[in-house]
Scaffold this motif. Sequence first.
Motif, PDB file in Angstrom:
ATOM      1  N   GLY A 207       0.682  -1.247  -0.378  1.00  0.00           N
ATOM      2  CA  GLY A 207      -0.313   0.170   0.304  1.00  0.00           C
ATOM      3  C   GLY A 207       0.723   1.038   0.314  1.00  0.00           C
ATOM      4  O   GLY A 207       2.134   1.328   0.173  1.00  0.00           O
ATOM      5  N   SER A 208       0.615   2.489  -0.022  1.00  0.00           N
ATOM      6  CA  SER A 208       1.414   3.535  -0.728  1.00  0.00           C
ATOM      7  C   SER A 208       1.624   4.575   0.259  1.00  0.00           C
ATOM      8  O   SER A 208       2.737   5.164   0.507  1.00  0.00           O
ATOM      9  CB  SER A 208       0.157   4.199  -1.786  1.00  0.00           C
ATOM     10  OG  SER A 208      -1.125   4.486  -1.436  1.00  0.00           O
ATOM     11  N   GLU A 209       0.888   3.931   1.421  1.00  0.00           N
ATOM     12  CA  GLU A 209       0.433   5.297   2.837  1.00  0.00           C
ATOM     13  C   GLU A 209       2.048   4.390   4.062  1.00  0.00           C
ATOM     14  O   GLU A 209       2.752   5.096   4.276  1.00  0.00           O
ATOM     15  CB  GLU A 209       0.187   4.966   3.452  1.00  0.00           C
ATOM     16  CG  GLU A 209      -1.561   5.874   3.088  1.00  0.00           C
ATOM     17  CD  GLU A 209      -2.654   5.853   3.907  1.00  0.00           C
ATOM     18  OE1 GLU A 209      -2.887   5.003   5.208  1.00  0.00           O
ATOM     19  OE2 GLU A 209      -4.001   5.969   3.595  1.00  0.00           O
ATOM     20  N   GLU A 210       1.810   3.656   3.149  1.00  0.00           N
ATOM     21  CA  GLU A 210       3.404   3.183   4.228  1.00  0.00           C
ATOM     22  C   GLU A 210       4.736   2.813   3.469  1.00  0.00           C
ATOM     23  O   GLU A 210       4.872   3.034   2.283  1.00  0.00           O
ATOM     24  CB  GLU A 210       3.005   1.127   5.046  1.00  0.00           C
ATOM     25  CG  GLU A 210       1.764   0.974   5.604  1.00  0.00           C
ATOM     26  CD  GLU A 210       1.636  -0.363   5.579  1.00  0.00           C
ATOM     27  OE1 GLU A 210       1.868  -1.283   4.804  1.00  0.00           O
ATOM     28  OE2 GLU A 210       0.838  -0.717   7.091  1.00  0.00           O
ATOM     29  N   LEU A 211       5.035   2.771   4.353  1.00  0.00           N
ATOM     30  CA  LEU A 211       7.005   2.706   3.177  1.00  0.00           C
ATOM     31  C   LEU A 211       7.554   1.513   3.315  1.00  0.00           C
ATOM     32  O   LEU A 211       6.753   0.488   3.688  1.00  0.00           O
ATOM     33  CB  LEU A 211       7.961   3.064   5.049  1.00  0.00           C
ATOM     34  CG  LEU A 211       8.348   4.731   4.838  1.00  0.00           C
ATOM     35  CD1 LEU A 211       9.457   5.017   6.346  1.00  0.00           C
ATOM     36  CD2 LEU A 211       8.780   5.359   3.793  1.00  0.00           C
ATOM     37  N   SER A 212       7.929   1.020   1.985  1.00  0.00           N
ATOM     38  CA  SER A 212       8.475   0.008   1.496  1.00  0.00           C
ATOM     39  C   SER A 212       9.605  -0.862   2.561  1.00  0.00           C
ATOM     40  O   SER A 212       9.985   0.030   3.634  1.00  0.00           O
ATOM     41  CB  SER A 212       8.460   0.250  -0.232  1.00  0.00           C
ATOM     42  OG  SER A 212      10.380   0.810   0.149  1.00  0.00           O
ATOM     43  N   ILE A 213       9.985  -1.737   1.913  1.00  0.00           N
ATOM     44  CA  ILE A 213      10.638  -2.807   3.393  1.00  0.00           C
ATOM     45  C   ILE A 213      12.173  -1.732   3.114  1.00  0.00           C
ATOM     46  O   ILE A 213      12.430  -2.116   4.146  1.00  0.00           O
ATOM     47  CB  ILE A 213      10.241  -3.949   2.797  1.00  0.00           C
ATOM     48  CG1 ILE A 213       9.324  -4.746   3.242  1.00  0.00           C
ATOM     49  CG2 ILE A 213      11.907  -4.528   3.941  1.00  0.00           C
ATOM     50  CD1 ILE A 213       9.173  -6.362   2.703  1.00  0.00           C
ATOM     51  N   VAL A 214      12.341  -1.434   1.917  1.00  0.00           N
ATOM     52  CA  VAL A 214      13.830  -1.173   2.190  1.00  0.00           C
ATOM     53  C   VAL A 214      13.836   0.496   3.011  1.00  0.00           C
ATOM     54  O   VAL A 214      14.815   0.459   2.919  1.00  0.00           O
ATOM     55  CB  VAL A 214      14.314  -0.559   0.318  1.00  0.00           C
ATOM     56  CG1 VAL A 214      15.303  -0.427   0.032  1.00  0.00           C
ATOM     57  CG2 VAL A 214      14.350  -2.495  -0.188  1.00  0.00           C
ATOM     58  N   GLY A 215      12.963   0.894   2.061  1.00  0.00           N
ATOM     59  CA  GLY A 215      12.399   2.461   2.560  1.00  0.00           C
ATOM     60  C   GLY A 215      12.696   2.520   4.710  1.00  0.00           C
ATOM     61  O   GLY A 215      13.293   3.719   4.913  1.00  0.00           O
TER      62      GLY A 215
ATOM     63  N   ILE B 164      14.244  -0.376   6.265  1.00  0.00           N
ATOM     64  CA  ILE B 164      15.794   0.022   6.684  1.00  0.00           C
ATOM     65  C   ILE B 164      16.097   0.942   6.393  1.00  0.00           C
ATOM     66  O   ILE B 164      17.099   1.385   7.257  1.00  0.00           O
ATOM     67  CB  ILE B 164      16.178  -1.583   5.729  1.00  0.00           C
ATOM     68  CG1 ILE B 164      15.067  -2.697   6.127  1.00  0.00           C
ATOM     69  CG2 ILE B 164      17.538  -1.807   5.761  1.00  0.00           C
ATOM     70  CD1 ILE B 164      15.921  -4.062   5.283  1.00  0.00           C
ATOM     71  N   ILE B 165      16.604   1.933   5.357  1.00  0.00           N
ATOM     72  CA  ILE B 165      17.750   3.026   5.147  1.00  0.00           C
ATOM     73  C   ILE B 165      16.981   3.818   6.099  1.00  0.00           C
ATOM     74  O   ILE B 165      17.506   4.416   6.955  1.00  0.00           O
ATOM     75  CB  ILE B 165      17.094   3.174   3.738  1.00  0.00           C
ATOM     76  CG1 ILE B 165      17.692   2.264   2.690  1.00  0.00           C
ATOM     77  CG2 ILE B 165      17.286   4.963   3.381  1.00  0.00           C
ATOM     78  CD1 ILE B 165      17.236   2.691   1.561  1.00  0.00           C
TER      79      ILE B 165
ATOM     80  N   LEU C  93       7.436  -7.349   7.881  1.00  0.00           N
ATOM     81  CA  LEU C  93       8.795  -6.565   7.228  1.00  0.00           C
ATOM     82  C   LEU C  93       9.680  -7.452   8.573  1.00  0.00           C
ATOM     83  O   LEU C  93      10.860  -7.020   8.878  1.00  0.00           O
ATOM     84  CB  LEU C  93       8.725  -5.095   8.742  1.00  0.00           C
ATOM     85  CG  LEU C  93       8.655  -4.143   8.202  1.00  0.00           C
ATOM     86  CD1 LEU C  93       8.491  -2.805   9.490  1.00  0.00           C
ATOM     87  CD2 LEU C  93       9.913  -3.695   7.462  1.00  0.00           C
ATOM     88  N   LEU C  94       9.061  -8.087   9.552  1.00  0.00           N
ATOM     89  CA  LEU C  94      10.497  -8.754  10.142  1.00  0.00           C
ATOM     90  C   LEU C  94      10.968  -9.814   9.492  1.00  0.00           C
ATOM     91  O   LEU C  94      12.465  -9.825   9.790  1.00  0.00           O
ATOM     92  CB  LEU C  94       9.390 -10.138  10.831  1.00  0.00           C
ATOM     93  CG  LEU C  94       8.629  -9.779  12.073  1.00  0.00           C
ATOM     94  CD1 LEU C  94       8.017 -10.449  12.452  1.00  0.00           C
ATOM     95  CD2 LEU C  94      10.050  -9.656  13.426  1.00  0.00           C
ATOM     96  N   ALA C  95      10.630 -10.917   8.445  1.00  0.00           N
ATOM     97  CA  ALA C  95      12.147 -10.951   8.239  1.00  0.00           C
ATOM     98  C   ALA C  95      13.201 -10.756   7.009  1.00  0.00           C
ATOM     99  O   ALA C  95      14.211 -10.178   7.457  1.00  0.00           O
ATOM    100  CB  ALA C  95      11.661 -12.029   6.670  1.00  0.00           C
ATOM    101  N   PRO C  96      12.655  -9.270   6.982  1.00  0.00           N
ATOM    102  CA  PRO C  96      13.931  -8.327   6.044  1.00  0.00           C
ATOM    103  C   PRO C  96      14.503  -7.640   7.308  1.00  0.00           C
ATOM    104  O   PRO C  96      15.928  -7.607   7.270  1.00  0.00           O
ATOM    105  CB  PRO C  96      13.228  -6.990   5.736  1.00  0.00           C
ATOM    106  CG  PRO C  96      11.867  -8.036   5.313  1.00  0.00           C
ATOM    107  CD  PRO C  96      11.615  -8.765   5.986  1.00  0.00           C
TER     108      PRO C  96
END
Lengths: 248, 280
Positions: B50-58, B60-61, B246-249
């Motif tokens: 979804g657009s509201e949440e940050l992507s996984i890489v986002g 982590i960064i 998010l847990l696995a990443p």
Amino acid sequence: MQEIAAWFRSLYETTGLNFTIFYDPYDATQFARGVGMTIYLSVVSILISLVVGVIGAWLQSSRIGIVRGLVEIFVVIFRNTPPLVQIFFFYFGMGELLPATYNDIGLREPLLSNVQWAIISLSLFAGAFNIEIFRSGIEAVPQTTVEAAEALGYTRLGAYRHVVLPLALRVCLPALNNNLVNLLKTTTLAYAIAVPEALYAVTQIWAESQNVTEMMCVLLATFVLLVGVLVWVMHRWERSLRIPGFGQ
Amino acid sequence: MTEIKPMTDLPVLLPVRPPSVPALRFRAWHGLALVAAVLLFAPAAGAQTGSEELSIVGVIIKWMPLLLTGFGFNLLISVLSMALGTIVGLGLGLLQLSEFHWLSRCAWVLTQFFRNAPWLVLLFFAMYLIPYQFRIGDVTVPFPDWVKAVIGFALPVMANVAEIVRGAVQSISSGQWEAADSLAFTRRQTMWMIILPQCVKRMLPPWMNLYSLVTMATVLASVVGINEMLTLTAQVHNAEGGRTDLLAPLYAFALLCFFIYCYPINLWTVRLERRFNVKS
């Protein structure tokens, strides 16, 4: 039994040393179950990790480069990352990705329980080390022996099973012994994902009975005993496998 | 001692060779390829959530500075406990070689005890049984949790270093001792000026191996509530609203950090082992 319980009770009353597991039946069963779980975890993980090691070491001598590369990556990753993070990664990360069922009150029932995840991650962790250990053993078997087996009509798998592995096993038993002792000690990490093994049981007991020092000593003694039993079994095995005049 | 010569020159069993340098080696472009792959797949993963949440890489960064600070704390604990454990372990190892029988016996029992106890149990041991402060006269020395953790990790390090020292000293040929004896060196002089310098070379690979093990063990400190990388990872996960994807990443990122740190140490150890040609 009655005398032992009475003696520990009187020890508590006279000196304040509170070994509840010897006279309190509830604590005793909790502790016994914990130690049982530790033994179960170690035995199952040891067996699976041995299988992983044997298969991995065989694949490492494969003629297909990709297979060798994959085994190498597996070994390198599992050897160079903390086992606790591996357990968390598998239990929390992978556990979420697997499909789960929901029971009738709507609680999530994961496909694999925490005990199963602990066994999987511990076996893979120790298995990665076992692959390296078996590989060093296989390298110690002279190429001429393998060629002789091939000349006698053994297939590659047959030569591995009947000639190379039995010889390699004898060479790498001391290193294997070390690794399996290490695996037994690593089972305590399952505490972090609430597997009711010895450490978990002991923390439960000392939280209720306020006897940290005593239980800590009992726990250390238990592990020294368990490691002692494992080392004894391995030495017996080593001696029974010994071929007179062969190797060291 | 005379060695029994085999009848033929066909080797029955070759001596165990030091491990070869892995055929597969990671180079800089492997890392770049990995990063590129992650960046390529990131938008897809982001679109899924979804657009509201940050992507996984986002995510982590965004949290990388905090997580790396935690990782730095792990490294600090590992270096300190390694230093402490090495100093005490050296003493314990030399005590095992003492000429006084009961002294060497005691040192041996101590070494075996701490070698065979699980690291996590020893950590609990240190956390619960060391007081949070010491009072020497009027001076109060505080013992924060992380100092106790350093001691907790130093205990198994000590025992392992003691074994490394004992093994290395015993592997030096007795001719060295006899030669030193004939040159009128005392036992202490022989140990410090002749035997130990020769041992350094043999002790270095297993010692580095041990350091890598300690580094990987420092995450255990999260179990007893120290703010190191794994604790911070769990907190970051909570701060992002406990999203399960998010847990696995996040844990994979922790694995990656340790891998990047420990793998070069491992490679270097193997190379040293080959160069010195000693069995670990």
